[in-house]
Design a protein around this motif. Structure first.
Motif, PDB file in Angstrom:
ATOM      1  N   TYR A 136       0.834  -1.208   0.000  1.00  0.00           N
ATOM      2  CA  TYR A 136       0.000   0.000   0.000  1.00  0.00           C
ATOM      3  C   TYR A 136       0.867   1.255   0.000  1.00  0.00           C
ATOM      4  CZ  TYR A 136      -4.420  -2.473   0.672  1.00  0.00           C
ATOM      5  OH  TYR A 136      -5.531  -3.254   0.495  1.00  0.00           O
ATOM      6  N   LEU A 137       1.952   1.239   0.771  1.00  0.00           N
ATOM      7  CA  LEU A 137       2.852   2.402   0.765  1.00  0.00           C
ATOM      8  C   LEU A 137       3.353   2.619  -0.664  1.00  0.00           C
ATOM      9  CD1 LEU A 137       4.873   1.858   4.050  1.00  0.00           C
ATOM     10  CD2 LEU A 137       3.230   3.670   3.570  1.00  0.00           C
ATOM     11  N   GLN A 138       3.686   1.501  -1.326  1.00  0.00           N
ATOM     12  CA  GLN A 138       4.180   1.608  -2.689  1.00  0.00           C
ATOM     13  C   GLN A 138       3.081   2.145  -3.601  1.00  0.00           C
ATOM     14  OE1 GLN A 138       7.086   1.508  -3.994  1.00  0.00           O
ATOM     15  NE2 GLN A 138       6.234   1.837  -6.046  1.00  0.00           N
ATOM     16  N   LYS A 139       1.874   1.633  -3.403  1.00  0.00           N
ATOM     17  CA  LYS A 139       0.748   2.073  -4.231  1.00  0.00           C
ATOM     18  C   LYS A 139       0.523   3.582  -4.040  1.00  0.00           C
ATOM     19  CE  LYS A 139      -2.973   1.200  -6.830  1.00  0.00           C
ATOM     20  NZ  LYS A 139      -2.852   0.764  -8.244  1.00  0.00           N
ATOM     21  N   ALA A 140       0.664   4.007  -2.797  1.00  0.00           N
ATOM     22  CA  ALA A 140       0.512   5.438  -2.518  1.00  0.00           C
ATOM     23  C   ALA A 140       1.561   6.234  -3.290  1.00  0.00           C
ATOM     24  CB  ALA A 140       0.629   5.703  -1.029  1.00  0.00           C
ATOM     25  N   ARG A 141       2.777   5.696  -3.355  1.00  0.00           N
ATOM     26  CA  ARG A 141       3.830   6.382  -4.118  1.00  0.00           C
ATOM     27  C   ARG A 141       3.416   6.491  -5.582  1.00  0.00           C
ATOM     28  NH1 ARG A 141       8.805   6.936  -1.899  1.00  0.00           N
ATOM     29  NH2 ARG A 141       9.620   7.298  -3.983  1.00  0.00           N
ATOM     30  N   THR A 172       0.486   6.343  -7.014  1.00  0.00           N
ATOM     31  CA  THR A 172      -0.703   7.114  -7.365  1.00  0.00           C
ATOM     32  C   THR A 172      -0.682   8.517  -6.777  1.00  0.00           C
ATOM     33  OG1 THR A 172      -1.820   6.312  -5.395  1.00  0.00           O
ATOM     34  CG2 THR A 172      -2.096   5.033  -7.425  1.00  0.00           C
ATOM     35  N   ASP A 229      -1.872   9.127  -3.945  1.00  0.00           N
ATOM     36  CA  ASP A 229      -3.090   9.264  -3.164  1.00  0.00           C
ATOM     37  C   ASP A 229      -2.881   8.795  -1.734  1.00  0.00           C
ATOM     38  OD1 ASP A 229      -5.739   8.225  -1.983  1.00  0.00           O
ATOM     39  OD2 ASP A 229      -6.321   9.540  -3.633  1.00  0.00           O
ATOM     40  N   PHE A 279      -4.192   5.358   0.297  1.00  0.00           N
ATOM     41  CA  PHE A 279      -3.485   4.090   0.455  1.00  0.00           C
ATOM     42  C   PHE A 279      -2.615   4.104   1.703  1.00  0.00           C
ATOM     43  CE2 PHE A 279      -4.501   3.939  -4.068  1.00  0.00           C
ATOM     44  CZ  PHE A 279      -5.058   2.672  -4.132  1.00  0.00           C
TER      45      PHE A 279
END
Lengths: 483, 765, 441
Positions: free
Chosen positions: C77-82, C84, C86, C89
């Motif tokens: 999720y941390l990566q996904k936040a990076r 996007t 957003d 996450f």
């Protein structure tokens, strides 16, 4: 097809996670949250992460006088990785180290340094580019290593270091491009053959992408040994369809032994060498003093000798430290293998008896070497080096004749084939099954537990998805990016 | 013109009301978006039938993208998104979004056409707007090789770079099999209304769907469509009736057994709740029904049920890509429920009034007469033999209470009992058609209905005799007076119960509304204040709404019939009741489905109103003329109370009694029906606006209810006001009364035509 | 008669309902069929982190009692936040971490990620303390050194930051360490060293993580821009976009480059693309200024409104976007008190050069020139080569009547970055043209 693909992707990710250290997650670092800058924190560094290390007496007919060592890097390469295909890092240092005195200190080192050159500066990223067409000098396709369509050419040098003196054996050797596809890289096999170079003083070298020779039901193993089958077959090879980068080096035996001779007696002390591979990155001082620049000072960031050592016997909290260690300091990691978690896990999952700690047998296989006569009924040889301290490295008794390619038993010693693991490691040796049995005590070392199922354990995968080569560089051709 | 005017009022109504609303309910309705306020979320339901594929799409934008969109929507830059601006945007958006949606069937892209669209701005976190775009696309596919397995691929490329919840659901039409589907059969977010709050699981990211479908059976080894739990959903209970049609070969024996069995099944079905058994019983008891009534009732039920099944069968066949019978059921039972309530309530009111006016006893005879007249009137229908009336006459023991059995009520009851078709009966019909066994199918349905009717009749009879027994033993006087009232009350309650159930099926949990109201009144101060604001506004705008020209005109025509102020007012109240009833019913449905009534239908309903007004005008006109003919009668024949009847009888013989009773009968009902029709028309505009502003269906309904209450009150006053001149004139200067009445009727006729013309002009026709 | 009416009404209602229901059509009918699950097809949009999330979820299903599944999920999720941009996450990551901590309260992996999450929330002090605490409980961890470095940099304790960063790279030189070295060098005014370090970071980046790879590229490009090598910079941005298509950071970087090139139309286009992916305030601000520059005041207005809206909407944006908002307001001479108030509050917890710079600018706009100079001197204490800092210094000195210094810094600003800000650079030029105050008085 799609499912396979997704599985492959899954596997790829798994491998990256392995790279991060057996699913120990790295920390990606926080997201772009406005007014401060967040560099990634992630520890994953696959480009310098060694997946496998092999060392064996060459079984290519006519090359029995040589030892071949292969260091594989970059786990889980997806064949269709365009446009920026995988390459070894030209800012990193890759080494194969040999200790022939048993003190864990490398006596001979082979260094590999890489340089990338971009043919067409306008196409900075793509490994291949239709430069011939663009310049009106021919058609599409990388026909040779010097073909202008090979846009980002990776070349390397091989340096041999012996007691402080380093000697550049070769320079400007070219690593072949990725197996991009039938149009860009037609007849890849011949292209790759061009990348096998003969070194001064005999021996050969090859560096380039290859099929990942390792085979293992990775998913099941990570799923707490939730194996589809605990025998030799019936599992799923999660590494199928994935590539790695192989650094394959063939060296005359005499160049490796402590006395420069070719030993014939498998019990002679000079018959045994220990080998491992390391990768290093340049370190630097944060605030530069005049003149110092990147690359002047290197620091070891990964290390591999025995297979699965990280997975099997290195305690979690030591994994990071271990990859920075030299075998001579392995004592700090002891008693790392005396009581193996994995064994207890197997006991619980497979409902089997396991040998009681301390596990001297594992210490022998991984760290101290197998003394002559330790294996009842086995041919009398040792992979034991003088100094008694634990040094984790892949031990090879060069006095033992290789087994012909088609005669090999990939259970090695356990399969009665002394030329295989734990005497060095050949490309095809099924070290997963061997390790499972060894950890479960299903080996002659531990007679009490050397029984079924302990000595019949397996991860269900007993062969690779791609045939190995009977000759140098032995590892199979890489998967094409366009299947 | 008129529509716009009317609906723009309503729009303002809703807008103002809902500013308050937003505050009132923001804490309640604010549904946090799964990934924070940047997101643009997608929902698509792929509805696969063998002739067409329909895509029901929802785009739900979180606060920030909404703000950005609003900057574009608000063309005139007044900081508000006017209804017209929103409509424009809806058009634009739907077509733009459609372009980035790819529907590929058997390898060829299916052209999609926008069949409906709607944009609204539900309150999001902290009462800030979010943007909700709903639009349906439809693409026709050749049903040539239906039965064969066909491949469908769907891809939504809208906002592909923007994070958001992306959900795709597959819904096969009746008789269509979907298999090997990458998408699931059910959703997680109630069409982006309530996102799963579980922060651990990843938000859905379904951008594409691939599936196979066919009309025939699923090929062996294919994977059936799954629901998200992945569990094997239990197959539906064996449908024995459906099995009857599917028997391999039809021998006379089989047919015979089948029919018998169908009757049994029908009977069994009748015993299941919701077929107004209590109602029937209560009615018959309360009104001293007899076996014949019961029989008539049974007949009606049979006919209605059979007809209902056929009607629905036809709808399904003709519009299978639009309508799901299952979806209709709740609303059908809602109708039957409301009919029952109507009957029950009117009976209740009448009987109560009767009992309260003890002195009226002596005039019971008149009711008798009325009834006599009543079916004389009916017997004017050529196909109604006089004997009919005679028979009925005989059924009514002198001294029966004031509201005896009327065929209309019986019929209505029958309808209410039979209008809700048994699903399996429908299946039988469809199966029969597909199996080319239509004849047998019809027979089965008929038999089934007969069984159903038999039970209801039986129940009826049981009650009848029970009632008589009771009467013979029990202390006559009191009970015989109370019983009818009690029965009427029971009927009303039963009707309410049915409606409540229906609403629940339609997804509207009234109890939830009440708990919501409760919770609001005890909720933090400002929210409860907001609620009062809401109530107040609803009331105010309801009253205002009542004064709309077309309403007053219609009501006035009825009011002209009455000479007493309280009755004139009553007319208004009844109008309001009908108005509210239909408003709430339709509102409930609309809110349950979260769609606006399409303009065409809205237009149609408005048009209906126009016609109705003309009709009313004509009637009033007729009456006025006839009234001229015999002023004396005329004075009386509006009277409902016994006294007026006295005069009536002294005054003349029953020559004209027909149209007297005619009118007597109409009081109570006509205004209600008129109101209902108005409500239907109004509901289109109103519910649209409630929809655009209120996130929660329950609150929307609540608002409608209050609005309705307001309209009752408003019309009560208005009709009273309107009635005044007529009352006065009829009392004192009788001469002026006739022209006045005539004027009213003519006015309403003219108004009706103008109205109709405008609507036609407004583009509906 | 009445019955007819009744029936007709009933029929009408039925018809209406049928149509209403019809227009709406069927949905979510339970499909009762035997079944076997089919994997959701992986399409082009399934990124590294998406796959990692899938794996993590599978692992959690397999071993619900083990923390590492949740660690994996949090990391994903941390990566996904990076990827996007957003924050949503991050909240999920936090949830996963909390779950993991329930299962294994002293899992260092979990705690480390939690510390890094504190950075995201701009709770630098907490992040630092937490990281130090974890570090004290076990063997050295490069990640923890990373967290500490970031926290120290944001808090403005540069000497300590340098020390920790050195420990980090000594322990394990890798892209993460190189990029921190690079940033610290840049802050200390060593652009060449910064570029060199970031180049190695690019090389060392994880090829299986396109977002990370692109992040290093983008920041390499930024340093190249600061060094006046716009062409090289743009090449890096282009590659970044090739490696990780649609990366909002890279798009914005292109926007900045195009702005400096005076190619405003293209700049707008790039910023718009970035904004379409994730509407961060900095993008709205940049667009607003570009529109103003292009005389498209209407659109500029809309962007400025958007900034305000985000500030109102995003919880804690006063902290997250403090600097952007303060500079935005002061640059546009609006809400000066709010701006000053935000930065003064910020200053309580942070002493980094950029905080001082923004504070100085707020003070200047409020006419508190002496305090402004004290602040700007703090902003210049590392010799950071930043056009904006120079510009602010120039303006402040000018206001203080120190014409020589003013000219020196204003020229420095323009020399460092001829277009550091579409609008402010004009102010700087204007200032340089106008005769000094001394002559006036």
């Amino acid at each position: 097809m799609r499912k396979n693909f997704s599985r492959t992707l899954g596997a790829a990710t798994l491998c990256c996670l392995v790279a991060a250290g057996l699913l120990v997650t790295g920390v990606p670092g926080p997201s772009q949250a406005a007014s401060h800058r967040e560099a990634p924190l992630l520890a994953m560094d696959p480009t310098v992460d060694s997946t496998d290390f092999f060392a064996f007496r060459s079984y290519e007919p006519g090359r029995e006088g040589y030892v071949t060592m292969i260091a594989d890097y970059i786990p889980g390469e997806l064949p269709p990785a365009g446009p920026n295909y995988y390459q070894l890092d030209d800012t990193a240092l890759y080494e194969i180290k040999i200790d022939n005195t048993g003190d864990g200190v490398e006596d001979i080192v082979y260094q590999f340094r890489f340089t990338n050159k971009t043919v067409n500066p306008d196409i900075v990223l793509d490994m291949s580019a239709p430069n011939k067409v663009l310049t009106g000098k021919g058609g599409i396709g990388i026909e040779s290593l010097s073909d202008p369509d090979y846009n980002i050419v990776q070349s390397y040098s091989v340096t041999r270091v012996e007691n402080g003196k380093s000697k550049v054996l070769a320079n400007g050797l070219i690593a072949p491009p990725a197996n991009i596809g039938s149009r860009t890289t037609p007849n890849y096999e011949t292209l790759a053959k061009q990348a096998v170079y003969t070194l001064p003083g005999g021996g050969r070298v090859f560096v380039g992408p290859r099929d990942d020779p390792f085979f293992i039901d990775l998913g099941s193993i990570f799923d707490t040994l939730n194996l589809r089958s605990i025998t030799r077959t019936g599992g799923y090879d999660y590494l199928a369809g994935l590539n790695v980068h192989s650094i394959a080096l063939e060296v005359p035996i005499k160049d490796l032994t402590r006395d420069g001779k070719v030993p014939t007696d498998s019990k002679a002390a000079n018959a045994v060498i220990g080998a491992w591979t390391t990768a290093s990155r340049s370190t630097t001082s944060v605030i530069r003093s005049q003149g110092d620049s990147m690359g002047s000072e290197m620091k070891q960031v990964s290390r591999l000798g025995n297979p699965l050592v990280n997975e099997v016997v290195i305690p979690l909290k030591l994994k990071n430290a271990f990859s920075g260690l030299s075998p001579k300091d392995d004592a700090v990691a002891a008693p790392f293998v005396l009581d193996v978690q994995l064994a207890h896990l197997m006991q619980a999952v497979f409902k089997i008896d396991i040998p009681a700690a301390p596990r001297k047998d594992l210490v022998a296989i991984f760290a101290t070497g197998i003394p002559a006569g330790a294996v009842p009924g086995a041919p009398d040889y040792n992979t034991f080096l003088s100094d008694g301290k634990p040094h984790e490295m892949l031990r090879l008794n060069v006095a033992i004749a290789p087994t012909a390619f088609d005669k090999q038993n990939n259970l090695g010693l356990l399969g009665g084939d002394v030329a295989g693991f734990p005497n060095g490691r050949r490309v095809g040796d099924d070290v997963t099954d061997i390790a499972l049995r060894a950890v479960a005590g299903g080996t002659p070392f531990t007679p009490d537990t050397n029984k079924a199922p302990n000595n019949e354990l397996g991860d269900g995968v007993d062969k690779n998805d791609v045939p190995y080569l009977p000759n140098f560089p032995y590892v199979g051709l890489p998967h094409s990016g366009r299947q | 013109m008129k529509i716009n005017h009317c609906s723009s009022i309503l729009r303002r109504v809703a807008l103002v009301a809902l500013v308050t609303l937003a505050f009132a309910i923001a804490p309640v309705v604010a549904s946090a978006h799964p990934l924070g306020n940047f997101t643009i979320n997608h929902f698509t339901r792929i509805e696969v039938s063998d002739r067409a594929v329909k895509l029901h799409n929802v785009i739900d934008m979180a606060e920030i993208p909404t703000f950005q969109e609003l900057q574009q929507i608000d063309k005139d830059g007044d900081g508000k998104a006017s209804g017209t601006e929103l409509e424009e945007y809806a058009n634009l958006a739907a077509n733009q979004l459609a372009r980035q949606m790819f529907l590929i069937v058997d390898g060829t892209r299916v052209p999609l056409s926008v069949i409906s669209k709607n944009v609204n701005l539900p309150a999001g976190a902290g009462g800030l707007n979010t943007l909700r775009i709903e639009f349906d696309l439809s693409g026709h596919i050749s049903s040539a090789n239906s039965g064969a397995n066909r491949e469908l691929r769907f891809e939504d490329d809208n906002y592909s770079d923007r994070i958001g919840w992306r959900e795709i659901v597959v819904a096969p039409a009746l008789g269509v099999k979907v298999f090997n589907s990458s998408a699931f059969g059910n959703g997680l977010s109630d069409e982006l209304r309530t996102y799963p709050q579980d922060r651990l699981s990843a938000p859905l990211d379904e951008r594409t769907a691939q599936l196979s479908f066919s009309n025939g059976a699923m090929p062996a080894g294919a994977h059936a469509l799954l629901s998200r739990d992945g569990r094997i959903a239990e197959s539906p209970a064996r449908d024995r009736l459906a099995e009857l049609i599917a028997v391999p070969n039809l021998t006379p024996g089989v047919v015979l057994i089948g029919l018998l069995f169908a009757i049994v099944l029908g009977a069994a079905h009748a015993l299941s709740p919701g077929h107004g058994k209590t109602v029937v019983g209560a009615y018959l008891v309360g009104s001293r029904g007899t076996a014949r009534h019961a029989a008539f009732l049974g007949l009606t039920v049979t006919v209605t049920h059979t007809a209902g099944v056929f009607a629905l069968g036809v709808i399904t066949l003709l519009a299978s890509e639009y309508v799901v019978p299952e979806k209709l059921f709740p609303y059908l039972s809602l109708i039957s429920g409301s009919i029952v309530v109507a009957i029950g309530f009117s009976l209740f009111v009448r009987r109560l009034r009767k009992v309260l006016r003890i002195g009226a006893h002596t005039h019971d005879g008149h009711t008798h007469d009325h009834n006599h007249a009543d079916h004389q009137h009916e017997s004017i229908d050529p196909n109604q033999p006089h004997s009919h009336g005679g028979r009925m006459h005989s059924h009514l023991p002198p001294g029966a209470d004031g509201s005896p059995i009327t065929w209309k009520n019986l019929l209505a009851l029958g309808v209410s009992g039979g209008i809700l078709p048994c699903p399996s009966a429908l299946v039988v019909l469809l199966a029969a058609i597909s199996l080319h066994r239509v004849g047998y199918g019809l027979l089965l349905v008929l038999a089934f209905s007969a069984g159903l009717a038999a039970v209801l009749t039986g129940v009826g009879l049981a009650f009848v005799y029970a009632g008589r027994l009771l009467k013979s033993v029990g202390p006559l006087g009191r009970l015989s007076k109370v019983l009818p009232i009690v029965s009427a009350f029971v009927i009303t309650c039963a009707g309410l119960a049915i409606s409540y159930q229906a609403l629940a099926q339609a997804g509207i949990d009234l109890s939830a509304i009440f708990t919501r109201i409760g919770s609001m009144s005890i909720a933090p101060s400002f929210s409860s204040v907001g609620t009062f604001g809401l109530l107040g506004l609803g009331l105010v705008y309801g009253i205002k709404h009542a004064t709309e020209a077309d309403h007053i005109v219609a009501v006035s025509t009825i009011v002209t019939e009455h000479r007493k102020l309280w009755r004139a007012a009553l007319v208004g109240a009844l109008w309001g009741t009908g108005h509210t009833a239909s408003l709430v019913v339709v509102g409930a449905i609309v809110l349950a489905l979260r769609i606006a009534i399409p303009e065409r239908i809205a237009g149609g309903l408005e048009f209906l109103v126009a016609l109705m007004i003309i009709a009313l005008g004509v009637m009033a006109f007729r009456r006025a003329i006839r009234g001229r003919a015999d002023f004396h009668v005329h004075r009386h024949d509006h009277g409902l109370s016994a006294h007026s009847h006295f005069h009536f009888h002294e005054a003349n013989q029953s020559a004209l009694s027909e149209d007297h009773s005619h009118r007597v009968a109409r009081i109570g009902f006509k205004p209600t029906i008129v109101g209902a029709v108005h409500g239907l028309a109004g509901s289109a505009a109103l519910t649209l606006l409630v929809l655009t502003q209120i996130k929660s269906a329950t609150l929307g309904l609540l608002y409608l209810g209050i609005f309705g209450a307001g309209s009752i009150l408003g019309m009560l006053l208005m009709s009273g006001l309107v009635g005044l001149p007529f009352v006065l004139t009829s009392r004192k200067l009788a001469g002026a009364h006739f022209p006045l009445q005539l004027l009213a009727s003519v006015l309403s006729i003219v108004f009706g035509f103008v109205y109709a013309y405008e609507i036609g002009f407004a583009g509906w026709l | 008669m009445r019955s007819k009416v009744l029936v007709t009404t009933a029929v009408l209602v039925l018809a209406a309902l049928a149509t209403v229901a019809g227009v709406r059509a069927l949905s979510n009918r339970k499909n009762n069929t035997e079944s076997a699950l089919i994997a959701q097809p992986l399409d082009a949009h399934t990124s590294q982190s998406d796959r990692q999330i899938q794996i993590a979820e599978r692992r959690i299903k397999q071993l619900p009692g083990a923390a590492d599944g949740y660690n994996l999920l949090a990391a994903a999720y941390l990566q996904k936040a990076r990827e996007t941009g957003d924050f949503g996450f991050n909240a999920r990551a936090e949830a996963a971490l909390n779950k993991a901590l329930e299962l294994a309260p002293d899992d260092r992996e979990t705690m480390t990620m939690h510390a890094s999450l504190m950075l995201t929330y701009h709770r630098f002090r907490e992040a630092l303390d937490e990281a130090r605490r974890i570090q004290s409980t076990g063997p050295e961890s490069a990640e923890l050194y990373g967290v500490m470095t970031d926290a120290l940099v944001e808090l403005g304790d540069y000497p300590e930051a340098v020390k920790v960063a050195q420990q980090m790279i000594n322990l394990r030189p890798d892209a993460a360490a190189y990029s921190r070295v690079s940033y610290l060098r840049a802050l200390h005014g060593d652009l060449q060293g910064a570029i060199e370090a970031m180049r190695v970071a690019v090389k060392a980046s994880n090829p299986n993580n396109p977002e990370n790879a692109s992040w290093y590229r983008v920041h390499l490009g930024m340093e190249l821009m600061n060094a006046g090598k716009r062409d090289d910079a743009e090449r890096e941005f282009d590659i970044a976009l090739q490696v990780f298509p649609g990366y909002h950071l890279a798009l914005a970087a292109k926007g900045r480059a195009r702005t400096e090139a005076g190619d405003f139309a293209k700049a707008v286009d790039f910023y718009r693309q970035a904004q379409e992916r994730v509407p961060l305030p900095e993008y709205a601000i940049a667009l607003g200024d570009l529109y103003t520059k292009l005389g498209r005041t209407g659109e500029a207005q809309q962007q400025h409104e958007l900034v305000e809206f985000i500030e109102r909407t995003v919880p804690g944006s006063a902290t997250l976007y403090s600097r952007q908002l303060a500079l935005f307001w002061t640059d546009h001479d609006m809400k000066l008190d709010d701006a000053l108030e935000i930065m003064q509050r910020e200053r309580q917890t942070r002493a980094d050069v950029y905080t001082y710079d923004a504070l100085a600018w707020c003070l200047y706009k409020k006419g508190r020139f002496v305090e402004a100079r004290e602040a700007i001197d703090q902003a210049r204490r590392l010799g950071t080569q930043d056009a904006r800092i120079f510009y602010h210094a120039g303006m402040i000195y000018d206001a203080l009547g120190d014409r020589a210094q003013a000219i020196k810094y204003l020229q420095l600003a323009i020399k460092t970055d001829s277009a550091f800000d579409v609008l402010q650079v004009e102010v700087a030029r204007q200032k340089l043209r106008e005769p000094g105050k001394q002559e006036h008085s």
